[in-house]
Motif scaffolding. Structure first.
Motif, PDB file in Angstrom:
ATOM      1  N   PHE A  27       2.003  -5.773  -4.059  1.00 20.27           N
ATOM      2  CA  PHE A  27       0.732  -6.111  -3.442  1.00 20.27           C
ATOM      3  C   PHE A  27       0.267  -7.461  -3.967  1.00 20.27           C
ATOM      4  O   PHE A  27       0.369  -7.742  -5.159  1.00 20.27           O
ATOM      5  CB  PHE A  27      -0.313  -5.035  -3.746  1.00 20.27           C
ATOM      6  CG  PHE A  27       0.045  -3.693  -3.166  1.00 20.27           C
ATOM      7  CD1 PHE A  27      -0.381  -3.343  -1.903  1.00 20.27           C
ATOM      8  CD2 PHE A  27       0.834  -2.807  -3.877  1.00 20.27           C
ATOM      9  CE1 PHE A  27      -0.046  -2.118  -1.360  1.00 20.27           C
ATOM     10  CE2 PHE A  27       1.177  -1.578  -3.346  1.00 20.27           C
ATOM     11  CZ  PHE A  27       0.739  -1.229  -2.085  1.00 20.27           C
ATOM     12  N   ARG A  81      -1.428   1.538  -2.583  1.00 19.29           N
ATOM     13  CA  ARG A  81      -2.509   0.557  -2.751  1.00 19.29           C
ATOM     14  C   ARG A  81      -3.488   1.017  -3.826  1.00 19.29           C
ATOM     15  O   ARG A  81      -3.936   0.230  -4.647  1.00 19.29           O
ATOM     16  CB  ARG A  81      -3.211   0.348  -1.401  1.00 19.29           C
ATOM     17  CG  ARG A  81      -4.578  -0.305  -1.459  1.00 19.29           C
ATOM     18  CD  ARG A  81      -4.503  -1.812  -1.586  1.00 19.29           C
ATOM     19  NE  ARG A  81      -5.782  -2.391  -1.926  1.00 19.29           N
ATOM     20  CZ  ARG A  81      -6.667  -2.864  -1.059  1.00 19.29           C
ATOM     21  NH1 ARG A  81      -6.401  -2.847   0.227  1.00 19.29           N
ATOM     22  NH2 ARG A  81      -7.805  -3.374  -1.474  1.00 19.29           N
ATOM     23  N   CYS A  97      -6.319  -8.015  -0.407  1.00 20.27           N
ATOM     24  CA  CYS A  97      -5.081  -7.404  -0.872  1.00 20.27           C
ATOM     25  C   CYS A  97      -4.156  -7.265   0.329  1.00 20.27           C
ATOM     26  O   CYS A  97      -4.557  -6.764   1.374  1.00 20.27           O
ATOM     27  CB  CYS A  97      -5.345  -6.033  -1.480  1.00 20.27           C
ATOM     28  SG  CYS A  97      -3.817  -5.173  -1.937  1.00 20.27           S
TER      29      CYS A  97
END
Length: 70
Positions: free
Chosen positions: A8, A30, A49
């Protein structure tokens, strides 16, 4: 069993107001990556993100540092 982890790419604002870009964090999800960010940058604000695709050739830019004596 396939490895489900991913990379990420974050942009955050730290607690003291500094903008930090191109943070690359590995995580299974995530939410796990967010947790890692918040452990390293306590009280930060996550601005963006994005998951880096496995096909992507995304790399961390090379940074050249030069020490200058005062």
């Amino acid at each position: 069993m396939m490895n489900a982890s991913g990379k990420f790419l974050y942009t955050i604002r730290s607690a003291n107001g500094v903008l930090v870009e191109n943070l690359q964090i590995y995580g299974k999800s995530r939410s796990e990556a967010d947790e890692k960010i918040r452990q390293m940058y306590w009280r930060c604000e996550i601005i963006s993100c994005n998951m880096v695709s496995k096909d992507s050739k995304a790399r961390t830019p090379h940074i050249k540092m030069q020490w200058v004596r005062p």
